[in-house]
Design a protein around this motif. Sequence first.
Motif, short mmCIF file in Angstrom:
data_model
loop_
_atom_site.label_atom_id
_atom_site.label_comp_id
_atom_site.label_asym_id
_atom_site.label_seq_id
_atom_site.Cartn_x
_atom_site.Cartn_y
_atom_site.Cartn_z
N ASP A 1 8.08 4.19 1.70
CA ASP A 1 8.74 2.89 1.58
C ASP A 1 7.76 1.77 1.27
O ASP A 1 8.17 0.63 1.03
N LYS A 2 6.45 2.08 1.31
CA LYS A 2 5.44 1.05 1.06
C LYS A 2 4.43 1.51 0.02
O LYS A 2 3.28 1.05 0.00
N ASP A 3 4.84 2.41 -0.87
CA ASP A 3 3.88 2.97 -1.82
C ASP A 3 3.40 1.97 -2.85
O ASP A 3 2.48 2.26 -3.62
N SER A 4 3.99 0.77 -2.88
CA SER A 4 3.49 -0.27 -3.78
C SER A 4 2.28 -1.00 -3.20
O SER A 4 1.62 -1.77 -3.91
N ARG A 5 1.98 -0.76 -1.92
CA ARG A 5 0.80 -1.40 -1.32
C ARG A 5 -0.46 -0.84 -1.96
O ARG A 5 -0.53 0.34 -2.30
N PRO A 6 -1.50 -1.66 -2.11
CA PRO A 6 -2.76 -1.15 -2.65
C PRO A 6 -3.45 -0.23 -1.66
O PRO A 6 -3.33 -0.41 -0.44
N ALA A 7 -4.16 0.75 -2.16
CA ALA A 7 -4.88 1.67 -1.29
C ALA A 7 -6.18 1.06 -0.78
O ALA A 7 -6.62 1.36 0.34
N LEU A 8 -6.81 0.18 -1.57
CA LEU A 8 -8.11 -0.38 -1.22
C LEU A 8 -8.08 -1.89 -1.33
O LEU A 8 -7.47 -2.45 -2.24
N THR A 9 -8.76 -2.54 -0.40
CA THR A 9 -8.96 -3.98 -0.43
C THR A 9 -10.41 -4.29 -0.07
O THR A 9 -10.94 -3.72 0.87
N THR A 10 -11.04 -5.16 -0.83
CA THR A 10 -12.35 -5.68 -0.45
C THR A 10 -12.19 -7.13 -0.01
O THR A 10 -11.37 -7.88 -0.56
N THR A 11 -12.97 -7.52 0.98
CA THR A 11 -12.96 -8.89 1.50
C THR A 11 -14.39 -9.41 1.56
O THR A 11 -15.28 -8.71 2.06
N VAL A 12 -14.60 -10.61 1.07
CA VAL A 12 -15.88 -11.32 1.21
C VAL A 12 -15.61 -12.55 2.06
O VAL A 12 -14.71 -13.33 1.74
N MET B 1 -9.57 -8.94 -2.67
CA MET B 1 -9.22 -8.31 -3.94
C MET B 1 -8.57 -6.97 -3.64
O MET B 1 -9.14 -6.15 -2.91
N ASN B 2 -7.38 -6.76 -4.20
CA ASN B 2 -6.63 -5.52 -4.01
C ASN B 2 -6.76 -4.64 -5.24
O ASN B 2 -6.72 -5.12 -6.38
N TYR B 3 -6.88 -3.33 -5.00
CA TYR B 3 -7.16 -2.39 -6.08
C TYR B 3 -6.08 -1.32 -6.18
O TYR B 3 -5.65 -0.75 -5.17
N LYS B 4 -5.64 -1.06 -7.41
CA LYS B 4 -4.82 0.09 -7.75
C LYS B 4 -5.65 1.02 -8.64
O LYS B 4 -6.81 0.74 -8.93
N ASN B 5 -5.04 2.10 -9.12
CA ASN B 5 -5.78 3.05 -9.95
C ASN B 5 -6.33 2.42 -11.22
O ASN B 5 -7.38 2.83 -11.73
N SER B 6 -5.64 1.43 -11.75
CA SER B 6 -6.07 0.79 -12.99
C SER B 6 -7.12 -0.29 -12.77
O SER B 6 -7.66 -0.83 -13.74
N GLY B 7 -7.43 -0.61 -11.52
CA GLY B 7 -8.43 -1.64 -11.23
C GLY B 7 -7.89 -2.71 -10.31
O GLY B 7 -6.97 -2.47 -9.52
N VAL B 8 -8.45 -3.92 -10.41
CA VAL B 8 -8.04 -5.02 -9.54
C VAL B 8 -6.60 -5.43 -9.88
O VAL B 8 -6.30 -5.76 -11.03
N GLU B 9 -5.74 -5.40 -8.88
CA GLU B 9 -4.34 -5.78 -9.08
C GLU B 9 -4.11 -7.25 -8.77
O GLU B 9 -3.31 -7.93 -9.43
N SER B 10 -4.81 -7.77 -7.76
CA SER B 10 -4.59 -9.15 -7.36
C SER B 10 -5.80 -9.66 -6.60
O SER B 10 -6.60 -8.89 -6.07
N ALA B 11 -5.89 -10.99 -6.56
CA ALA B 11 -6.98 -11.66 -5.84
C ALA B 11 -6.42 -12.89 -5.14
O ALA B 11 -5.54 -13.57 -5.68
N TYR B 12 -6.93 -13.16 -3.95
CA TYR B 12 -6.44 -14.27 -3.15
C TYR B 12 -7.61 -14.86 -2.38
O TYR B 12 -8.52 -14.13 -1.98
N TRP B 13 -7.59 -16.20 -2.21
CA TRP B 13 -8.67 -16.78 -1.42
C TRP B 13 -8.17 -17.96 -0.62
O TRP B 13 -7.14 -18.56 -0.93
#
Length: 232
Positions: A35-46, A63-75
């Motif tokens: 039910d949450k498979d749209s969530r990114p598997a990896l997130t980096t935080t600085v 920064m959130n990552y999917k298989n294709s690379g960075v999906e989104s960024a927030y600060w």
Amino acid sequence: MRKLLLSLSLALVASVSTMAQNVQLHYDFGHLDKDKDSRPALTTTVEMFRPDKWGNTFFFVDMNYKNSGVESAYWEIARELKFWKAPIAAHIEYNGGTSNQFSYNDAYLIGPSYSWNNKDFSTGFTVMALYKYLAKVQKRNSFQLTATWYHNMCSGLLTTSGFADLWNDCDATGQYTVFITEPQLWFNFNKLRGVDPNFNLSVGTEWEFSYNFPYRNKTFSWNPTLAIKWTF
């Protein structure tokens, strides 16, 4: 790690020392739920926290990552002004971000914050009551209540920290209440006997508990992570 959203909280007192810059990598187990498979598997935080004689500055970038690379960024970036002895500071903050599908609406916050730390700075907390301006939505005036905390245990070998947020958000149907908290627990290798004190690697976990997050669904959610962190 803080999930991408129009408004997220600020963990202002993750550390009280001047050496409070860190990079985190989180593996999110939430995406394994069908039910949450749209969530990114990896997130980096600085993160960076820097006090000075006029208060302190804090920012983080997710920064959130999917298989294709960075999906989104927030600060988020915040400044606390406090050039007086009272424990109350003036807090101003900006939130914003973008993704490969849309941009996050800007949010601006202002209000008082109260901080407490014990004498050896092993334990502390901050509470904030903020006016929140939601840009580019129908109902722009809102509020946010925030609490952050940290506690070092076992001579600094373990650290728990986190935040809790309660605020009003807005969508096409009107305003609604959002709650999120993300407690973290870290094991700090540089506190082990015989380990170089400059080996600033930590391994830990973060548990996200939320309601109406990341969108209005009137349900509670739990998403744990496994994480590593390096502090500079």
